[in-house]
Each structure stands twice: as C-alpha cells, then as structure tokens.
Motif scaffolding. Structure first.
Motif, PDB file in Angstrom:
ATOM      1  N   GLY A  57       9.091  13.068  -3.434  1.00 16.96           N
ATOM      2  CA  GLY A  57       9.683  14.351  -3.775  1.00 16.96           C
ATOM      3  C   GLY A  57       9.032  15.528  -3.069  1.00 16.96           C
ATOM      4  N   THR A  58       8.171  15.253  -2.092  1.00 18.91           N
ATOM      5  CA  THR A  58       7.537  16.326  -1.321  1.00 18.91           C
ATOM      6  C   THR A  58       7.858  16.149   0.159  1.00 18.91           C
ATOM      7  OG1 THR A  58       5.474  15.128  -0.867  1.00 18.91           O
ATOM      8  CG2 THR A  58       5.627  16.306  -2.969  1.00 18.91           C
ATOM      9  N   LEU A  59       7.731  17.224   0.912  1.00 17.78           N
ATOM     10  CA  LEU A  59       7.926  17.115   2.353  1.00 17.78           C
ATOM     11  C   LEU A  59       6.846  16.235   2.974  1.00 17.78           C
ATOM     12  CD1 LEU A  59       8.907  20.796   3.290  1.00 17.78           C
ATOM     13  CD2 LEU A  59      10.401  18.808   2.967  1.00 17.78           C
ATOM     14  N   GLY A  60       5.651  16.282   2.370  1.00 15.57           N
ATOM     15  CA  GLY A  60       4.598  15.384   2.831  1.00 15.57           C
ATOM     16  C   GLY A  60       4.982  13.923   2.651  1.00 15.57           C
ATOM     17  N   GLY A  61       5.681  13.632   1.551  1.00 18.75           N
ATOM     18  CA  GLY A  61       6.139  12.269   1.329  1.00 18.75           C
ATOM     19  C   GLY A  61       7.154  11.833   2.364  1.00 18.75           C
ATOM     20  N   THR A  62       8.026  12.765   2.777  1.00 22.81           N
ATOM     21  CA  THR A  62       8.999  12.447   3.827  1.00 22.81           C
ATOM     22  C   THR A  62       8.296  12.171   5.149  1.00 22.81           C
ATOM     23  OG1 THR A  62      10.661  13.844   2.752  1.00 22.81           O
ATOM     24  CG2 THR A  62      11.027  13.275   5.060  1.00 22.81           C
ATOM     25  N   LEU A  63       7.308  13.003   5.483  1.00 24.05           N
ATOM     26  CA  LEU A  63       6.546  12.778   6.714  1.00 24.05           C
ATOM     27  C   LEU A  63       5.786  11.460   6.647  1.00 24.05           C
ATOM     28  CD1 LEU A  63       5.106  16.354   7.408  1.00 24.05           C
ATOM     29  CD2 LEU A  63       7.028  15.225   8.540  1.00 24.05           C
ATOM     30  N   LEU A  64       5.299  11.106   5.455  1.00 25.10           N
ATOM     31  CA  LEU A  64       4.556   9.851   5.306  1.00 25.10           C
ATOM     32  C   LEU A  64       5.431   8.648   5.648  1.00 25.10           C
ATOM     33  CD1 LEU A  64       1.968   8.378   4.408  1.00 25.10           C
ATOM     34  CD2 LEU A  64       2.924   8.324   2.096  1.00 25.10           C
ATOM     35  N   GLU A  65       6.725   8.741   5.362  1.00 24.79           N
ATOM     36  CA  GLU A  65       7.613   7.627   5.685  1.00 24.79           C
ATOM     37  C   GLU A  65       7.563   7.309   7.179  1.00 24.79           C
ATOM     38  OE1 GLU A  65      11.546   8.222   4.216  1.00 24.79           O
ATOM     39  OE2 GLU A  65      10.875   8.931   2.260  1.00 24.79           O
ATOM     40  N   PHE A  66       7.568   8.359   7.996  1.00 24.30           N
ATOM     41  CA  PHE A  66       7.517   8.146   9.445  1.00 24.30           C
ATOM     42  C   PHE A  66       6.109   7.749   9.897  1.00 24.30           C
ATOM     43  CE2 PHE A  66      11.245  10.792   8.893  1.00 24.30           C
ATOM     44  CZ  PHE A  66      12.149  10.197   9.759  1.00 24.30           C
ATOM     45  N   VAL A  67       5.093   8.402   9.334  1.00 23.68           N
ATOM     46  CA  VAL A  67       3.720   8.064   9.707  1.00 23.68           C
ATOM     47  C   VAL A  67       3.421   6.600   9.358  1.00 23.68           C
ATOM     48  CG1 VAL A  67       1.287   8.531   9.201  1.00 23.68           C
ATOM     49  CG2 VAL A  67       2.888  10.429   9.498  1.00 23.68           C
ATOM     50  N   ALA A  68       3.854   6.168   8.187  1.00 24.60           N
ATOM     51  CA  ALA A  68       3.592   4.791   7.765  1.00 24.60           C
ATOM     52  C   ALA A  68       4.344   3.780   8.629  1.00 24.60           C
ATOM     53  CB  ALA A  68       3.972   4.620   6.292  1.00 24.60           C
ATOM     54  N   THR A  69       5.579   4.114   8.983  1.00 22.36           N
ATOM     55  CA  THR A  69       6.367   3.190   9.812  1.00 22.36           C
ATOM     56  C   THR A  69       5.759   3.050  11.204  1.00 22.36           C
ATOM     57  OG1 THR A  69       8.398   3.762   8.616  1.00 22.36           O
ATOM     58  CG2 THR A  69       8.647   2.729  10.774  1.00 22.36           C
TER      59      THR A  69
ATOM     60  N   LEU B 283       0.832  -1.205   0.000  1.00 20.74           N
ATOM     61  CA  LEU B 283       0.000   0.000   0.000  1.00 20.74           C
ATOM     62  C   LEU B 283       0.864   1.252   0.000  1.00 20.74           C
ATOM     63  CD1 LEU B 283      -2.785   1.373   0.233  1.00 20.74           C
ATOM     64  CD2 LEU B 283      -2.589   1.127   2.729  1.00 20.74           C
ATOM     65  N   TYR B 284       1.949   1.227   0.783  1.00 22.67           N
ATOM     66  CA  TYR B 284       2.843   2.382   0.806  1.00 22.67           C
ATOM     67  C   TYR B 284       3.456   2.608  -0.570  1.00 22.67           C
ATOM     68  CZ  TYR B 284       6.764   5.411   1.745  1.00 22.67           C
ATOM     69  OH  TYR B 284       7.653   6.455   1.693  1.00 22.67           O
ATOM     70  N   MET B 285       3.734   1.553  -1.297  1.00 25.55           N
ATOM     71  CA  MET B 285       4.311   1.700  -2.632  1.00 25.55           C
ATOM     72  C   MET B 285       3.391   2.521  -3.533  1.00 25.55           C
ATOM     73  SD  MET B 285       7.239   0.192  -2.715  1.00 25.55           S
ATOM     74  CE  MET B 285       7.413   0.146  -4.482  1.00 25.55           C
ATOM     75  N   ILE B 286       2.082   2.391  -3.332  1.00 25.27           N
ATOM     76  CA  ILE B 286       1.129   3.130  -4.169  1.00 25.27           C
ATOM     77  C   ILE B 286       1.035   4.591  -3.725  1.00 25.27           C
ATOM     78  CG2 ILE B 286      -1.283   3.270  -4.885  1.00 25.27           C
ATOM     79  CD1 ILE B 286      -1.438   0.223  -4.447  1.00 25.27           C
ATOM     80  N   VAL B 287       0.812   4.779  -2.421  1.00 22.63           N
ATOM     81  CA  VAL B 287       0.620   6.131  -1.900  1.00 22.63           C
ATOM     82  C   VAL B 287       1.936   6.908  -1.865  1.00 22.63           C
ATOM     83  CG1 VAL B 287      -0.218   7.492   0.057  1.00 22.63           C
ATOM     84  CG2 VAL B 287      -1.315   5.314  -0.518  1.00 22.63           C
ATOM     85  N   GLY B 288       3.013   6.233  -1.431  1.00 21.63           N
ATOM     86  CA  GLY B 288       4.295   6.915  -1.288  1.00 21.63           C
ATOM     87  C   GLY B 288       4.827   7.455  -2.595  1.00 21.63           C
ATOM     88  N   LEU B 289       4.602   6.725  -3.694  1.00 20.33           N
ATOM     89  CA  LEU B 289       5.098   7.190  -4.986  1.00 20.33           C
ATOM     90  C   LEU B 289       4.362   8.443  -5.455  1.00 20.33           C
ATOM     91  CD1 LEU B 289       5.655   3.810  -6.869  1.00 20.33           C
ATOM     92  CD2 LEU B 289       7.391   5.410  -6.072  1.00 20.33           C
ATOM     93  N   LYS B 290       3.098   8.576  -5.068  1.00 21.14           N
ATOM     94  CA  LYS B 290       2.339   9.765  -5.464  1.00 21.14           C
ATOM     95  C   LYS B 290       2.827  11.002  -4.719  1.00 21.14           C
ATOM     96  CE  LYS B 290      -1.862   7.237  -6.690  1.00 21.14           C
ATOM     97  NZ  LYS B 290      -1.718   7.481  -8.137  1.00 21.14           N
ATOM     98  N   LEU B 291       3.382  10.803  -3.529  1.00 20.87           N
ATOM     99  CA  LEU B 291       3.871  11.925  -2.732  1.00 20.87           C
ATOM    100  C   LEU B 291       5.398  12.057  -2.782  1.00 20.87           C
ATOM    101  CD1 LEU B 291       1.636  11.564   0.464  1.00 20.87           C
ATOM    102  CD2 LEU B 291       1.337  13.142  -1.449  1.00 20.87           C
TER     103      LEU B 291
END
Length: 513
Positions: free
Chosen positions: A207-219, A197-205
């Motif tokens: 290159g953004t700061l939101g994508g960086t935050l998502l890495e921690f939120v997802a973990t 699931l992260y592979m789908i959502v993470g790729l859409k975000l």
C-alpha cells in the motif's frame, strides 16, 4: 539526448499505431515492430548499444515474472502433455532445425547455430493473447497458449545460455556443463526462498509507493543474485513468481493489487517499446556497415530462418494432434484430443516478440557472426508479427469455433457460491438498511453534518463485511481446487472494484512510505 528523443518519438508513433491496432484487431506487438523500424530509419536515429548482460536482466526478468505469475502449478499438472509438447519439444525441434539451416547455409559453428535457434524458437504469448482475448475461443486452447509462454521462454533461454557458454568457452564440457547442471535446482531453491522472504517484507510495505518499487527491486534482484551465485536466473524468477502468485493475492488490499497490476502492465509495455527501438537501431547500423554481398547473404539466411520457424511449429502441432487423437481413440491416454481447428490455430500462433529481441541483444558484442544473427532475429520477429499477426483474426473467423461457455458457467457457479457466503454473513441483520430510500436519506443527513457517508454508513460497513466474506469463500474455493485461476482472478478483480466503491475516503490509499 538523441536516444531519449528517439525513445519519445517511438512512444508517440506507438500511441498512434495502437489506435489502428485496437480498431482493426491487430496485435499491438505487430504495430510496435513496424513503429520501431520506422523510427530506426530516421536519418537522425542514434547508434546505441546495450550491455548484453543488462539486456537479459532488464527485459527477461519482468517478462518471466509476469508469465509465471499467471501460470499456477496445477495448470501445469492438468495440461502437462500439450504444454510439454509446445514448450519443450516444439522449441527444441525449432532450435535444432534453425541450427541445421545455420550450419548448412552459413557455415556457422554448431554452438553459434544453436544459439541462433534458441533465440528465434520461443513464441511470444502477448502477441497471441492480445488477439485471442477478442474472440470466443475454446478455453483449453487459450489456457495452453498462455501457459506455453512461460515454459517455452525458460526452455529456450536455458538452451541459449548453454550455447553461448559453449561458443565462448572451450572448457564448456568439462567445467561449465557441470555448473549448469547444478544451476537448475539451485535456481529453483533460491527463487522459492526469495519468494517467501518477499512475502514477509512486501506485506509490511504493502500500500506504499515503496512497496511498489520493491516489487521491481525484488524481481530484478532475484535475477542478479542468481547470476552472482552462478545459478539459473531463469528458474529462480519462475519459482519466485509462482510463490508470490500462490500466496500474495489473499493478503493484498484491493487498492494495492489494482495499483500493482496497472504498474506492471505499463512496465512490460514500455519494455516492449524499448526492445523494438534498440533492436531497430542496432540492425540499422549493421545494415549500414555490411557490404552489399554479405547483406544479401544475411537477408537470404534470415528468410530461410523465418520460413523454418513457421513450418516446424505448424508441422509439429499437427503431428501432435494426429498422435494424441490416435492414442485417445484407443484409450491409451487420459489427455483430451484437441480438434484439428484448435491445433491449426495453436500452430499458427507462433509470433515472436520481446524474448527473441532480448536474447538477441544479449549476445556478447564479439560473438561469432553476431550481425547476421541479429538480422535473422529481427526478420523472424517482424515476419511472424506481420504475416501471422495480421492473418490470425481472419483464420479464427474462417475456422468458426463453437462458442465455449465453460468460463461463464464456472464464473456463474462461483458467483452464486460467493453470494451464498454473503447472505450467510447478513443473517440477522436489520432489513431496513437495504431499502434504497432510507440509504439516500441517511447519506444526505451524514453529508449535511460535514462527514462522508461511507465513513459512518451502516450499509457500507455491511457491504465491506460481505465483500470480506466473499473473499474468504473465494480463497477457500481456490485452495480446494474448485475453481481455476482464471476464474479466481476474474472474480478477485470484481471484488476489488466493489470494495473500492464502499471504502471511506483516505482508507487504503497508496502512500509514499
């Protein structure tokens, strides 16, 4: 405010001590341990407690993710026997030996003693690899020691969870044991699907700061969801990280990957600082509250536990060395026998660190003899980091390992393959674009027109095409198992920096959203 001030003080002390760490080749966790005790000894140090359930999620989830990301399944398959020996047998033997010491010396209940054993059993790979990176050691030894960190953490944490559940719930063997049996496969399945699931959502975000935050939120979210579903959060994080490590690098941009790695390194380091500070503050309060007689007894037990963890690991690794050498000589196993020097080094790389501190902090506040267990855990961390950490460098120099050039050979072979792919990409191109003088003349004209050379430079476009071709070739070699992951990540980093050097300004920038 007092805690925040103590945190800033520790960060300042850590920054100062890290200069000594770099200069004298001392693992930085050793310096953090010393700094944490110094700051906790200040008269104005506050009394701080942390929610035990928060301690595991806050400290363990990112550390497990970081370790699992660097350990591909094929490394497990190739080195299953030495990894199983260190990560399973050595951890179980250490936990059992420490539990026996706890029962014999302190009269601890068996489940409580096993919890103590599980807390101090897993070595910290960070402390070892920081030192090992500075020496030319056998590549296999380095790979196994780094791979061990993930598996021994998982094994020790599973033992710890079961022991705490058994100590706090009398119905453990009727209800919770069955629940834990289902939790392991459930955690792996959950981690796999959340990784996809992260592979789908993470790729859409990406290159953004939101994508960086998502890495921690997802973990952290993976850990919390697993706990809410009563599944193994440990195995969920392991599966989640391995899925991302397998597929994500090929789909990330260079800038996003470099940014992500940098953020994670800083976060894990900050967690180390925070854990040493929290442990130091809690132990300080325990020491102040204990009467002299019980404090002396706790110090005696802590010393015995410290000696036990060192002796058991070293003894088991040397026994394994003799056993595997015997079997290999009679062709009863395909596993290569490590040298005695390599085994001695592996046995001495038993420094404890963040995982031991975090699991100790995760003990319930009303846990039986929690004060003694915390003192023992800190003693083991400090003792191993100081005694083994400070002597690891001299030991490596004393053992005089033959230089291992296998990594350089594999890197050279892979680089040649990538250059061949680049040359194939350039077939039929105008050779004049490679002439340096023409390049500079062209860039001067472009710059005079108010444009950036890399925006319109034909040479830079060709370079970007070449780098893309190299990336495709590198991914193919990894999928075909022609190169190991250490070679893959090293060359991936080289291509990332090369790509950033030819990207036009503003391209692939990290943006807010």
């Amino acid at each position: 405010m007092a805690f925040f001030e103590s945190m800033l003080t520790l960060l300042l002390v850590a920054i100062i001590f890290l200069q000594f760490s770099r200069k004298f080749r001392v693992p930085y966790p050793t310096m953090l341990a010393i700094a944490g005790i110094i700051v906790a000894a200040f008269p104005w140090a506050p009394e701080v407690a942390i929610d035990p359930r928060l301690a595991l999620a806050l400290f363990i989830a990112p550390v497990l993710f970081d370790a699992a990301y660097d350990l591909p399944p094929r490394t497990l398959r190739r080195n299953w026997l030495p990894l199983f020996s260190l990560a399973a047998i050595a951890v179980i033997l250490t936990a059992a030996a420490v539990a026996a010491v706890g029962v014999a010396m302190a009269g601890l209940p068996l489940a409580v003693a096993v919890a103590l054993g599980a807390i101090v059993a897993p070595p910290d790979a960070v402390a070892a690899t920081v030192m090992l990176d500075r020496f030319n050691l056998p590549r296999q030894t380095y790979v196994i020691l780094k791979g061990e960190s993930l598996l021994n953490d998982a094994v020790a944490l599973l033992i710890f969870s079961a022991a705490v559940a058994a100590a706090t719930n009398p119905a453990f063997f009727t209800g919770i044991l069955a629940e834990l049996t289902l939790a392991a496969p459930g955690g792996l399945i959950l981690g796999y699907f959340l990784g996809r699931l992260y592979m789908i959502v993470g790729l859409k975000l990406a290159g953004t700061l939101g994508g960086t935050l998502l890495e921690f939120v997802a973990t952290f979210g993976t850990w919390i969801i697993a706990e809410r579903l009563h599944l193994s959060a440990i195995l969920a994080i392991v599966a989640y990280a391995m899925v991302i490590a397998r597929y994500m690098p090929e789909r990330q941009t260079a800038r996003h990957r470099i940014h992500s790695y940098s953020v994670w390194e800083a976060a894990v380091f900050l967690l180390n600082v925070l854990a040493f500070l929290l442990m130091g503050l809690q132990v300080r309060q325990i020491v102040l509250d204990l009467d002299p007689g019980r404090l002396n007894f706790a110090i005696t037990l802590a010393t015995a536990v410290f000696v036990t963890v060192i002796v058991v690991r070293l003894a088991w690794v040397l026994v394994y060395n003799r056993a595997i050498t015997f079997l290999a000589a009679r062709r009863l196993t395909t596993q290569a026998a490590p040298s005695f020097a390599a085994s001695l080094l592996a046995g001495w790389c038993g420094m404890r660190g963040l995982v031991t501190l975090a699991t100790a902090l995760a003990l319930p506040i009303d846990f039986h003899d929690r004060d003694i267990i915390l003192l023992s855990a800190l003693a083991v961390v400090l003792g191993t980091l100081i005694v083994q950490g400070l002597t690891l460098g001299p030991l490596i120099r004393f053992l005089k390992f033959d230089p291992d050039t296998s990594l350089n050979r594999d890197l050279t072979k892979a680089r040649v393959a990538l250059i061949d792919a680049a040359l194939a990409e350039l077939e039929g191109e105008d050779k004049s674009t490679r002439i340096l003088r023409d390049v500079y003349i062209s860039e001067r004209e472009i710059t005079a027109d108010g444009r950036h050379p890399r925006e319109v430079s034909r040479l830079d476009r060709q370079r970007r095409c070449v780098i893309a071709a190299k990336r495709r070739k590198l991914a193919e070699m990894r999928r075909a198992d022609e190169i190991d992951d250490d070679v893959f990540h090293r060359l991936e980093q080289e291509l990332d920096w090369a790509e950033l050097a030819v990207l036009p300004p503003g391209r692939d920038e990290i943006v807010e959203s």
